[in-house]
Design a protein around this motif. Structure first.
Motif, short mmCIF file in Angstrom:
data_model
loop_
_atom_site.label_atom_id
_atom_site.label_comp_id
_atom_site.label_asym_id
_atom_site.label_seq_id
_atom_site.Cartn_x
_atom_site.Cartn_y
_atom_site.Cartn_z
N SER A 138 0.84 -1.19 0.00
CA SER A 138 0.00 0.00 0.00
C SER A 138 0.88 1.24 0.00
O SER A 138 2.03 1.19 0.45
N GLY A 139 0.31 2.35 -0.47
CA GLY A 139 1.03 3.62 -0.44
C GLY A 139 0.84 4.34 0.88
O GLY A 139 1.46 5.39 1.11
N SER A 140 -0.02 3.82 1.74
CA SER A 140 -0.33 4.50 3.00
C SER A 140 0.26 3.71 4.17
O SER A 140 -0.27 2.65 4.53
N SER A 160 5.66 -0.91 0.35
CA SER A 160 5.09 0.25 -0.35
C SER A 160 5.22 -0.03 -1.85
O SER A 160 5.84 -1.03 -2.25
N TYR A 161 4.69 0.88 -2.68
CA TYR A 161 4.84 0.68 -4.13
C TYR A 161 6.32 0.77 -4.53
O TYR A 161 6.76 0.12 -5.48
N ASP A 162 7.09 1.55 -3.75
CA ASP A 162 8.53 1.67 -4.05
C ASP A 162 9.29 0.40 -3.70
O ASP A 162 10.26 0.05 -4.37
#
Ligand code: NAD
Length: 458
Positions: A138-140, A160-162
């Motif tokens: 998730s990005g959060s 995270s997406y990264d």
């Protein structure tokens, strides 16, 4: 009410013929229970909350524990058969669930924690038999932390997406389930396959047939499986309709009318941004009409003709269509009439007209509440009845099918090629709506040309 009053009330409520048995059974318990109850309340009242050694279990009748006869197969994932309790005039209960032990199940990373993930997919792991949630993307960070806590996902399995590509180093994750906006399915499928993971992607597979092909190629290159989450193709009512039509129970299917409508509300949501959604009512909900029609008959359309409309000045439909209405022609002569609406009260249904009967499925594309009716004639009698099937968690069922494919090295029933074909047809539908002319598609005579082997569903 004290213990004695409760007992006397129970006795008064007991039918006369069983009162003797009741007294016999409870006589000893009453004596012990009354004394025990008094002592227990006495203990509770002691300073420091000290309790009596006589526990409350002594106040209820003791019944000898017994295990009724049951068939217990040696294999851990075969269902235990309990003693029968229902007559054959009643619907039989399904086999008891037989989940695989957690260490044998396929581990999933769910990517994107929006509505579908939080409301349906994550809860469905609790009803799955072969799949387990092991990682989240998730990005959060706040959402990640909370959801991980709720579902017992280890902090080191939160990405995270990264950091998504670091899934490569996590052997607990075998499948990446992509639940992101449509335009992001391609990138995360390709990155997931390159990280060595099998891919389950939400529908629509992507936003173009070119992206679908790139996803298929990436998974093939990495030697990983790819499945599109077409839950309807695993759902019991829809499978029942398909079986009846394929067996020509009411003769050949001649015409299918399908529509899927819901009311949208948020113009800022990605569903209303073309670059993220790829389109409006057609790829999001019209896809169910298209994919289900193909699934029922197994044929591929040779021609489509479409009409689309968006109410001017409605901010919801600045970039994507409000309504798409289209017809499809199939090689057998079958014609379908389909409609998808983004600004009408929710309605999801279809009716298959066959030569000697029809099947109608209300709430056909919903998560539950599906209602199947049929009609056929016999002499002077018109039969019209409702067929009630047991519902299953559609998300658990489709995930378990994919896990089965991973465990048994089988091709999924709804592989990437199935999604690619839908995108080719949707592109023809848009072309027809824009040009106002029918658009031809290549003739395919094979039945079920893009689906894998029939799934083994429990
Ligand atoms: P949603 O908006 O509720 O969730 C999308 C998630 O993606 C959010 O958590 C959001 O934070 C994240 N995200 C990451 N990057 C983003 C970006 N650039 N813009 C917007 N969001 C971004 O959507 P949803 O309803 O959960 O749908 C997700 C996918 O699931 C879609 O492909 C949709 O078509 C599909 N879906 C399938 C079904 C089904 O029955 N199979 C039902 C609903 C949705």
């Amino acid at each position: 009410m004290n213990r004695l009053t409760t007992f006397l009330k129970a006795l008064a409520d007991t039918p006369p013929q069983s009162r003797k048995d009741f007294l016999k059974l409870t006589g000893r318990a009453l004596a012990v229970g009354t004394a025990g109850g008094l002592l227990t309340s006495y203990g509770r009242d002691q300073p420091g909350g000290r309790r009596s050694v006589i526990s409350q279990v002594d106040t209820v009748p003791h019944i000898q524990p017994v295990s009724p006869p049951a068939v217990i197969p040696p294999k851990v994932d075969e269902p235990i058969k309990l003693e029968p309790i229902r007559g054959d005039a009643d619907r039989q209960t399904p086999p008891t669930p037989s989940p695989q032990p957690p260490d044998q199940r396929v581990g999933y990373a769910v990517v994107g924690l929006g509505h579908l993930s939080l409301e349906n997919i994550l809860p469905a792991f609790g009803r799955s038999r072969k799949s387990k949630l092991v990682a989240l993307v998730s990005g959060s960070p706040q959402k990640l932390q909370k959801v991980a806590q709720q579902y017992g996902v280890k902090p080191q399995n939160c990405y995270s997406y990264d950091t998504f590509d670091q899934l490569r180093d996590n052997p607990e994750v075998q499948v990446v389930y992509i639940v992101l906006p449509n335009a992001m399915h391609a990138e995360y499928t390709i990155r997931g396959a390159q990280a060595g993971k099998h891919i389950l992607t939400e529908k629509p597979m992507a936003t173009s047939s070119a992206d679908c092909q790139a996803m298929i190629d990436a998974c093939n290159k990495a030697g990983r499986k790819l499945m599109v989450a077409y839950r309807i193709q695993y759902e019991p009512h829809n499978r029942y309709v398909r079986a009846q039509i394929r067996q020509k129970e009411y003769g050949a299917a001649k015409f299918i009318e399908l529509f899927n409508a819901q009311q949208e509300a948020n113009p800022n949501h990605w569903r209303h941004i073309r670059a993220l959604a790829g389109g409006g009512a057609l790829p999001d909900i019209g896809l169910y009409c298209l994919n289900t029609a193909r699934f029922i008959v197994g044929e591929e359309p040779t021609e489509v003709f479409a009409y689309q409309y968006s109410t001017p000045d409605n901010p919801l439909f600045r970039e994507v269509e409000e309504v798409m209405s289209w017809q499809m022609r199939f090689p057998s002569g079958l014609i379908t009439n389909c409609g998808a609406h983004y600004f009408a009260h929710e309605s999801r249904r279809y009716r298959v007209l066959a030569e000697r009967g029809w099947l109608n499925l209300e709430n056909a594309f919903a998560y539950n509440g599906l209602e199947l009716q049929r009609s056929y004639a016999e002499g002077q009698t018109e039969h019209r009845d409702q067929i009630s099937l047991m519902e299953k968690d559609q998300f658990a069922t489709e995930m378990d099918h994919f896990s089965d494919c991973v465990q048994q090295n089988k091709q999924p029933f709804t592989p990437g090629e199935e999604g690619l074909q839908d995108h080719r047809i949707m592109e023809a539908i848009y072309q027809s709506a824009q040009t106002g002319k029918p658009v031809s598609l290549p003739l395919i005579t094979k039945i079920d040309p893009f689906r894998g082997p029939e799934p083994q569903l429990d």
